[in-house]
Design an enzyme around this catalytic site. Sequence first.
Site, mmCIF file in Angstrom:
data_model
loop_
_atom_site.group_PDB
_atom_site.id
_atom_site.type_symbol
_atom_site.label_atom_id
_atom_site.label_comp_id
_atom_site.label_asym_id
_atom_site.label_seq_id
_atom_site.Cartn_x
_atom_site.Cartn_y
_atom_site.Cartn_z
ATOM 1 N N HIS A 188 0.747 -1.168 -0.086
ATOM 2 C CA HIS A 188 0.027 0.098 0.263
ATOM 3 C C HIS A 188 1.263 1.556 -0.081
ATOM 4 O O HIS A 188 0.703 2.621 -0.147
ATOM 5 C CB HIS A 188 -1.371 -0.309 1.542
ATOM 6 C CG HIS A 188 -1.838 -0.767 0.664
ATOM 7 N ND1 HIS A 188 -1.654 -2.441 1.294
ATOM 8 C CD2 HIS A 188 -3.341 -1.057 0.288
ATOM 9 C CE1 HIS A 188 -3.025 -2.927 1.151
ATOM 10 N NE2 HIS A 188 -3.853 -1.931 0.309
ATOM 11 N N ARG A 295 -18.161 5.577 -5.136
ATOM 12 C CA ARG A 295 -17.679 4.758 -4.819
ATOM 13 C C ARG A 295 -18.296 5.210 -2.912
ATOM 14 O O ARG A 295 -18.253 5.513 -2.454
ATOM 15 C CB ARG A 295 -16.519 4.040 -4.322
ATOM 16 C CG ARG A 295 -15.648 3.393 -4.800
ATOM 17 C CD ARG A 295 -14.398 2.946 -4.077
ATOM 18 N NE ARG A 295 -13.655 1.826 -4.685
ATOM 19 C CZ ARG A 295 -12.755 2.047 -5.467
ATOM 20 N NH1 ARG A 295 -11.944 3.223 -6.181
ATOM 21 N NH2 ARG A 295 -12.167 1.006 -6.477
ATOM 22 N N ARG A 331 -21.930 3.989 -7.145
ATOM 23 C CA ARG A 331 -22.013 2.637 -6.962
ATOM 24 C C ARG A 331 -22.957 2.784 -5.647
ATOM 25 O O ARG A 331 -22.418 3.046 -4.794
ATOM 26 C CB ARG A 331 -20.983 1.871 -6.430
ATOM 27 C CG ARG A 331 -21.007 0.428 -6.021
ATOM 28 C CD ARG A 331 -19.722 -0.445 -6.181
ATOM 29 N NE ARG A 331 -18.859 0.188 -5.116
ATOM 30 C CZ ARG A 331 -17.486 -0.078 -5.104
ATOM 31 N NH1 ARG A 331 -17.238 -0.935 -5.997
ATOM 32 N NH2 ARG A 331 -16.573 0.054 -3.582
ATOM 33 N N GLU A 431 -17.366 -8.897 -10.106
ATOM 34 C CA GLU A 431 -16.128 -8.794 -9.158
ATOM 35 C C GLU A 431 -16.002 -9.997 -8.535
ATOM 36 O O GLU A 431 -14.948 -10.849 -8.041
ATOM 37 C CB GLU A 431 -15.951 -7.460 -8.828
ATOM 38 C CG GLU A 431 -16.820 -7.623 -7.598
ATOM 39 C CD GLU A 431 -16.654 -5.910 -6.512
ATOM 40 O OE1 GLU A 431 -15.963 -5.691 -6.969
ATOM 41 O OE2 GLU A 431 -18.154 -5.027 -6.411
ATOM 42 N N ASN A 454 -10.108 -5.471 -9.092
ATOM 43 C CA ASN A 454 -9.018 -5.655 -7.685
ATOM 44 C C ASN A 454 -9.836 -7.012 -6.984
ATOM 45 O O ASN A 454 -9.384 -7.830 -6.504
ATOM 46 C CB ASN A 454 -9.844 -4.130 -7.212
ATOM 47 C CG ASN A 454 -8.962 -2.714 -7.415
ATOM 48 O OD1 ASN A 454 -8.208 -3.268 -8.384
ATOM 49 N ND2 ASN A 454 -9.774 -1.842 -7.177
ATOM 50 N N ASP A 455 -11.408 -6.610 -6.945
ATOM 51 C CA ASP A 455 -11.625 -8.034 -6.812
ATOM 52 C C ASP A 455 -12.385 -9.582 -7.119
ATOM 53 O O ASP A 455 -11.762 -10.320 -6.497
ATOM 54 C CB ASP A 455 -13.627 -7.600 -5.938
ATOM 55 C CG ASP A 455 -13.217 -7.005 -4.299
ATOM 56 O OD1 ASP A 455 -12.787 -7.166 -3.410
ATOM 57 O OD2 ASP A 455 -13.993 -5.761 -4.440
ATOM 58 N N ARG A 465 -6.218 -9.606 -1.722
ATOM 59 C CA ARG A 465 -6.114 -8.511 -2.103
ATOM 60 C C ARG A 465 -5.290 -7.300 -1.590
ATOM 61 O O ARG A 465 -4.184 -6.147 -1.902
ATOM 62 C CB ARG A 465 -6.618 -7.653 -2.933
ATOM 63 C CG ARG A 465 -8.219 -6.408 -2.012
ATOM 64 C CD ARG A 465 -9.428 -5.970 -2.050
ATOM 65 N NE ARG A 465 -8.857 -4.591 -2.599
ATOM 66 C CZ ARG A 465 -10.044 -3.765 -3.406
ATOM 67 N NH1 ARG A 465 -11.241 -4.144 -3.013
ATOM 68 N NH2 ARG A 465 -10.257 -2.542 -3.564
ATOM 69 N N CYS A 502 -13.026 -0.961 -14.133
ATOM 70 C CA CYS A 502 -13.045 0.073 -13.018
ATOM 71 C C CYS A 502 -11.788 -0.309 -11.909
ATOM 72 O O CYS A 502 -11.952 0.609 -11.278
ATOM 73 C CB CYS A 502 -14.447 0.884 -12.803
ATOM 74 S SG CYS A 502 -15.500 -0.694 -11.538
HETATM 75 C C1 PEP Z 1 -12.902 -3.549 -7.981
HETATM 76 O O1 PEP Z 1 -13.078 -4.470 -6.677
HETATM 77 O O2 PEP Z 1 -11.525 -3.403 -8.698
HETATM 78 C C2 PEP Z 1 -13.167 -1.692 -7.237
HETATM 79 C C3 PEP Z 1 -13.463 -0.747 -8.850
HETATM 80 O O3 PEP Z 1 -14.130 -1.961 -6.533
HETATM 81 P P1 PEP Z 1 -13.921 -2.277 -5.117
HETATM 82 O O4 PEP Z 1 -11.952 -1.408 -5.151
HETATM 83 O O5 PEP Z 1 -14.314 -0.404 -4.544
HETATM 84 O O6 PEP Z 1 -13.889 -3.285 -4.301
HETATM 85 MG MG MG Z 2 -14.570 -3.975 -5.448
#
Ligand code: PEP
Ligand code: MG
Length: 572
Positions: A188, A295, A331, A431, A454-455, A465, A502
């Site tokens: 991070h 978000r 979202r 996701e 990401n998820d 993650r 995204c």
């Molecule tokens: C993702 O999971 O890629 C996403 C955009 O949502 P977040 O990072 O808020 O979980």
């Molecule tokens: Mg996500």
Amino acid sequence: MRKDLSAHGASRGCALGRARVRLPHALDIDEARIDDVDAELARLHDAIAAVRSEMREMRARLHGALAHEVGEFLDLHALLLDDPELLQGLDGLIRDGRYSADYALRLQRDRIAAVFAGMDDAYLRSRIEDIDQVIGRVHAALHRRDAELQGVAGEILVTDNVAPAELAQLQARGVMAVVTSGGSALSHSAIMARSLHLPLIVGAADALQKINDGDVLVVDGGSGLLVREPDAADLRTHRARLREQARERKQLHRLRREPPRTQHGFDIKLWANAESLEDVAEAHALGAAGVGLYRTEFLFLQRNELPDEDEQFHAYRDLVLGMTGRTVTIRTLDLGADKADRTGLALRDEPNPALGLRGVRLSLAREALFETQLRAIVRASGYGPVRMLLPMISGREEVLVVRGMLKRVMRDLRSEGHEIAETIPLGAMIEVPAAAIALPTFIGAIDFVSIGTNDLVQYLLAADRNNDALGDLYTPLHPALLRLLYTTIRTARARGKTVAVCGEMAGDAAFAPLLLALGLEEFSLHPATLLEVRQAIRGCDLGRLRARAGALLRARDRKGIEAWVAANVAAS
Ligand code: PEP
Ligand code: MG
């Protein structure tokens, strides 16, 4: 004497400056006793209060992707700082042992470290780093004047590791770059450094032994180059690199008004991920097509009561107004898992929260809470185009229930006399791997798709993650992910539904050719890298990339995918 040190680049940018070496903190404090217990307790409490307010300020300054990625670390550190056992333990050591506050910190740190060392779970064991960072901060606050000397304008900080939250402060003080002996480019801290455009070098194992305070250093956070006491040739190369960087920045700036169009004139849509009005302003100024991901959970974090309908409505309305007619994708709540503490909601402890009541699952379990949010979003649609996006969808049933609720909320608001949009497109985030695989079963029930890589990476590869210890295991460069992206994009497009990515992957210019090859036409990314991605897209030959999609999908491992990426870098 000149010396090349081996290291890895983690955040791009070149710097030339004098080294400020910070040795690992809080470990070499000698035993010291005090006479005035009350004065020492007051000294400790003042330091803790100073750290608390420092962290609050940092939290408030974070926005966009930073708020998400780094905020959770700050939240964890704030919790540790409020931990009654930590605080009472320190008070007890000062009161009963008559130890100095410094030595009490060290004893307490060692006690906690012993408990952590006995844990079976490697991840939990590694969290001693967080305790060290919190205790190090309090220790620095006890010696505020010394601490301020650590990293001043024009210097390059050399240290064992750096907390994500520290980086913004170091940059504000004029520190030009940071070199750490440990760390990884996936941490991070690295994400934070990249967002701040602060050069960062990690894994410089010899740095603390080989670099002394005041040594001159040249660093290149892109290539990982680290030279102590550079010679004339190094300086020449450094100056050439700086000129190159300035040229790149100027070129990027010019792209503000250029469309994200590939070489043969195919227009790609670049949306912005935005969490604050600053992000919205930046997205607008850089010519984003709209907001592709807002978000909303950030309205709920760090507070003791829930935001009511009006508070939410005002936030969503201002977002819509800020984009002056460009579409805004809101979202619905993605609370839960790592975004769960202090939300104004009594969330249950779950044995495995990442697989628990998160995202739309929580919303559906708390109908009144969800309905309040839906009403606020729908009311905002009276001020400009709004789309609604559902996080953590795993199947058709969830979409249908939300559709029904949305319809009812729209009918109620109309009958209450609110001016709202005719329709609000409803999208699903992909996701959860099951949603990607089962997309054909519910694509007809949604209006658009947004892939949260990401998820999706986390759940597809069973790789947390947030766990830096997993290193390369958490990566979008896995054949399973590429195949899933490809089929998801195809399924959506075959049914005439738009599809964006995204997740952070969309904001990495190096991945633009790969995503275009897989058929992607919409990206949603933080404004910080919008121009870089636009530039990469403008350098891409879409026809050629699509013709090479087969080779990309046949790559058998990360190395093969990396070779494809290297062979298909966008021409700029
Ligand atoms: C993702 O999971 O890629 C996403 C955009 O949502 P977040 O990072 O808020 O979980
Ligand atoms: Mg996500």
